[in-house]
Design an enzyme around this catalytic site. Structure first.
Site, PDB file in Angstrom:
ATOM      1  N   LYS A  14       0.833  -1.209   0.000  1.00 50.23           N
ATOM      2  CA  LYS A  14       0.000   0.000   0.000  1.00 50.23           C
ATOM      3  C   LYS A  14       0.866   1.258   0.000  1.00 50.23           C
ATOM      4  CE  LYS A  14      -2.084  -1.122   3.871  1.00 50.23           C
ATOM      5  NZ  LYS A  14      -1.518  -2.449   4.171  1.00 50.23           N
ATOM      6  N   ARG A  89      -9.548   0.084   8.891  1.00 49.94           N
ATOM      7  CA  ARG A  89      -9.057  -1.262   9.193  1.00 49.94           C
ATOM      8  C   ARG A  89     -10.048  -2.077   9.994  1.00 49.94           C
ATOM      9  NH1 ARG A  89      -3.160  -0.063   8.793  1.00 49.94           N
ATOM     10  NH2 ARG A  89      -2.078  -2.016   9.121  1.00 49.94           N
TER      11      ARG A  89
HETATM   12  P1  ADP Z   1       1.125  -2.218   7.682  1.00 49.51           P
HETATM   13  O1  ADP Z   1      -0.049  -2.054   6.775  1.00 49.51           O
HETATM   14  O2  ADP Z   1       2.331  -2.698   6.985  1.00 49.51           O
HETATM   15  O3  ADP Z   1       0.814  -3.020   8.925  1.00 49.51           O
HETATM   16  P2  ADP Z   1       0.877   0.510   8.775  1.00 49.51           P
HETATM   17  O4  ADP Z   1       1.960   1.508   8.806  1.00 49.51           O
HETATM   18  O5  ADP Z   1      -0.346   0.802   7.993  1.00 49.51           O
HETATM   19  O6  ADP Z   1       1.591  -0.811   8.254  1.00 49.51           O
HETATM   20  O7  ADP Z   1       0.414   0.187  10.279  1.00 49.51           O
HETATM   21  C1  ADP Z   1       1.330  -0.080  11.314  1.00 49.51           C
HETATM   22  C2  ADP Z   1       0.599  -0.268  12.634  1.00 49.51           C
HETATM   23  O8  ADP Z   1      -0.068   0.947  13.003  1.00 49.51           O
HETATM   24  C3  ADP Z   1      -0.518  -1.315  12.646  1.00 49.51           C
HETATM   25  O9  ADP Z   1      -0.036  -2.612  12.902  1.00 49.51           O
HETATM   26  C4  ADP Z   1      -1.430  -0.806  13.763  1.00 49.51           C
HETATM   27  O10 ADP Z   1      -0.914  -1.132  15.039  1.00 49.51           O
HETATM   28  C5  ADP Z   1      -1.333   0.693  13.597  1.00 49.51           C
HETATM   29  N1  ADP Z   1      -2.391   1.230  12.706  1.00 49.51           N
HETATM   30  C6  ADP Z   1      -2.198   1.868  11.515  1.00 49.51           C
HETATM   31  N2  ADP Z   1      -3.372   2.248  10.966  1.00 49.51           N
HETATM   32  C7  ADP Z   1      -4.332   1.832  11.821  1.00 49.51           C
HETATM   33  C8  ADP Z   1      -5.764   1.898  11.825  1.00 49.51           C
HETATM   34  N3  ADP Z   1      -6.440   2.476  10.808  1.00 49.51           N
HETATM   35  N4  ADP Z   1      -6.420   1.356  12.875  1.00 49.51           N
HETATM   36  C9  ADP Z   1      -5.766   0.782  13.895  1.00 49.51           C
HETATM   37  N5  ADP Z   1      -4.443   0.666  13.967  1.00 49.51           N
HETATM   38  C10 ADP Z   1      -3.706   1.193  12.943  1.00 49.51           C
END
Ligand code: ADP
Ligand code: ZN
Length: 218
Positions: A14, A89
């Site tokens: 993504k 998410r």
């Molecule tokens: P990836 O998609 O590779 O897991 P992200 O940078 O999107 O990486 O997310 C890293 C972490 O941040 C997630 O594992 C979660 O703990 C937190 N996180 C990110 N976006 C959300 C969200 N929309 N809701 C809840 N937790 C989130």
């Protein structure tokens, strides 16, 4: 205000896809993971609240995420609208996003689901390296920097995210299946879901998404 979402498991790509889309468009990029990591680095209350969840590879509570996202939406989109990456998410987040966009006279126009087999996700996550300076994303095999351990763009040091260690990766993939995968049916029912093969060349996917989601080339 147009809104598109990049949906997919951790490691589906993504972030790198979003970088490609951003370079060729005027979407306001809203990446909750990046926002959380920035908050953590700055030691804000949101960052402190999120830290333990992120370390375990679990989702940060919806209320924390809503605060971040609502402020960003209120600040306005780009000329092409908003591009959400890593958000929503959970079903509760998806429903809140629908309500927020409706309040601004908008809606979710397209959801691009990046699909990849688990083996590909694992190899992408374990090999991922991120620049401390500018956040650019590399991969030790697939996207190596010109000089080992250093960012091509800014010369910053490349590091491995704490949640890219193998034990945490397995948990993040399980969390995706349990809490985020239900969004696929949610958006499919709304008729806005487009599937994208995450193993495809990035530039092909970028072009396909821009053709579907903007007025370019019409
Ligand atoms: P990836 O998609 O590779 O897991 P992200 O940078 O999107 O990486 O997310 C890293 C972490 O941040 C997630 O594992 C979660 O703990 C937190 N996180 C990110 N976006 C959300 C969200 N929309 N809701 C809840 N937790 C989130
Ligand atoms: Zn850099």
């Amino acid at each position: 205000m147009r809104a598109i979402i990049l949906l997919g498991a951790p490691g589906a790509g993504k972030g790198t896809l979003a970088d490609g889309i951003k370079a060729a468009s005027r979407f306001q990029h809203v990446a909750t993971g990046d926002m959380l990591r920035a908050a953590l680095k700055q030691g804000t209350p949101v960052g402190r609240e999120a830290e333990a969840f992120m370390k375990r590879g679990e989702l940060v509570p919806d209320e924390v995420i809503f605060k971040l996202v609502e402020a960003r939406i209120a600040a306005g989109g780009g000329d092409d609208g908003f591009m959400f990456d890593g958000f929503p998410r959970t079903l509760a987040q998806a429903e809140r996003l629908d309500a927020l966009l409706a309040a601004h006279g908008g809606k979710v126009d397209h959801v691009f689901l990046l699909e990849a087999p688990r083996a590909l996700l694992l190899s992408r996550l374990t090999g991922r390296r991120v620049c401390r300076g500018c956040g650019a994303v590399y991969h030790v095999v697939n996207i190596p920097p010109r000089r080992a351990g250093l960012c091509d763009a800014c010369g910053g040091e490349l590091y491995q995210r704490a949640d890219d260690q193998e034990a945490t990766i397995a948990n993040r993939l399980d969390v995706y299946e349990r809490q985020t995968a239900p969004l696929i049916a949610y958006y499919d029912r709304q008729g806005v879901l487009t599937r994208v093969d995450a193993a495809r060349e990035r530039q092909e996917s970028v072009a396909a998404i821009l053709a579907a989601a903007t007025d370019r080339g019409r």
